[in-house]
Design a protein around this motif. Sequence first.
Motif, PDB file in Angstrom:
ATOM      1  N   THR A   1       0.807  -1.221   0.000  1.00  0.00           N
ATOM      2  CA  THR A   1       0.000   0.000   0.000  1.00  0.00           C
ATOM      3  C   THR A   1       0.836   1.264   0.000  1.00  0.00           C
ATOM      4  O   THR A   1       0.329   2.331  -0.318  1.00  0.00           O
TER       5      THR A   1
ATOM      6  N   GLN B   1      -0.569  -3.103 -10.461  1.00  0.00           N
ATOM      7  CA  GLN B   1      -1.556  -2.222  -9.851  1.00  0.00           C
ATOM      8  C   GLN B   1      -1.671  -2.619  -8.383  1.00  0.00           C
ATOM      9  O   GLN B   1      -1.811  -3.795  -8.060  1.00  0.00           O
TER      10      GLN B   1
ATOM     11  N   HIS C   1      -3.620  -2.778  -4.945  1.00  0.00           N
ATOM     12  CA  HIS C   1      -4.997  -2.771  -4.447  1.00  0.00           C
ATOM     13  C   HIS C   1      -5.040  -2.067  -3.090  1.00  0.00           C
ATOM     14  O   HIS C   1      -4.088  -2.143  -2.316  1.00  0.00           O
ATOM     15  N   PRO C   2      -6.133  -1.397  -2.781  1.00  0.00           N
ATOM     16  CA  PRO C   2      -6.220  -0.680  -1.504  1.00  0.00           C
ATOM     17  C   PRO C   2      -6.089  -1.597  -0.291  1.00  0.00           C
ATOM     18  O   PRO C   2      -5.679  -1.167   0.770  1.00  0.00           O
ATOM     19  N   HIS C   3      -6.412  -2.870  -0.442  1.00  0.00           N
ATOM     20  CA  HIS C   3      -6.301  -3.801   0.680  1.00  0.00           C
ATOM     21  C   HIS C   3      -4.914  -4.405   0.795  1.00  0.00           C
ATOM     22  O   HIS C   3      -4.677  -5.252   1.639  1.00  0.00           O
TER      23      HIS C   3
ATOM     24  N   THR D   1      -1.287  -6.913  -4.958  1.00  0.00           N
ATOM     25  CA  THR D   1      -1.030  -6.351  -6.279  1.00  0.00           C
ATOM     26  C   THR D   1      -1.459  -7.346  -7.346  1.00  0.00           C
ATOM     27  O   THR D   1      -1.570  -8.538  -7.091  1.00  0.00           O
ATOM     28  N   THR D   2      -1.706  -6.833  -8.535  1.00  0.00           N
ATOM     29  CA  THR D   2      -1.912  -7.675  -9.715  1.00  0.00           C
ATOM     30  C   THR D   2      -1.144  -7.055 -10.860  1.00  0.00           C
ATOM     31  O   THR D   2      -0.876  -5.848 -10.866  1.00  0.00           O
TER      32      THR D   2
ATOM     33  N   ARG E   1      -0.417  -5.360 -14.282  1.00  0.00           N
ATOM     34  CA  ARG E   1      -1.166  -4.420 -15.099  1.00  0.00           C
ATOM     35  C   ARG E   1      -1.559  -5.128 -16.387  1.00  0.00           C
ATOM     36  O   ARG E   1      -0.777  -5.848 -16.980  1.00  0.00           O
TER      37      ARG E   1
END
Length: 142
Positions: free
Chosen positions: A12, A40, A42-44, A47-48, A50
Motif C-alpha cells: 500500500t 496495480q 490494491h487498496p487492501h 497487487t496484480t 497491469r
Amino acid sequence: MSISTPSVTNFTAGEISPRLDGRTDISKYFNGCRILENFQVHPHGGTTRRSGFRFLAEAINSKKKALLIPFELDGSRTFVVEFGEDQSGQGRMRVFSALTRESEFEGDIPYKAQEFKQLRYAQSGDMLIVVHPDHPPPHRET
C-alpha cells in the motif's frame, strides 16, 4: 543463525524512496518496495499485473510518426485519439473507443507528422483542446 526473508504481501505504500533503505523504524518501509513496475496496487494491500494493451488497428501511416492522446469522457467511457499523416501527406485523426476496434470518428487535421512534437493538448470537460504555434486555433461556432 540463518538469514530469513519475510514475505511481503502489503504494497500500500507503493514504491518507496531509496532514502528509506534500512529505515525499519518507519512503518511504510514494510508496506512498500524499491521498484514496482507494471503492477496495480490494491487498496487492501495486494497487487496484480497491469493488463496489457490490445491491438486495435494499424497506424494511419506506419512510415511516419504518430501521436496518441488519451481522452476520458467520463469515468466509464475512454478513448484514444490518434494523430497521423496518410500516404498523400494529409494530416489525419482517428478516435478509438476502448471497447471497440472500429474508429468512432475519422477526419482531416492541419498538422503534419513533423509538427506533432510541438502540439500541446489539454482536456476540458468533454472537449480536447489542441494547439500548435504555427496554426491558429480553429474558430468555434457558438
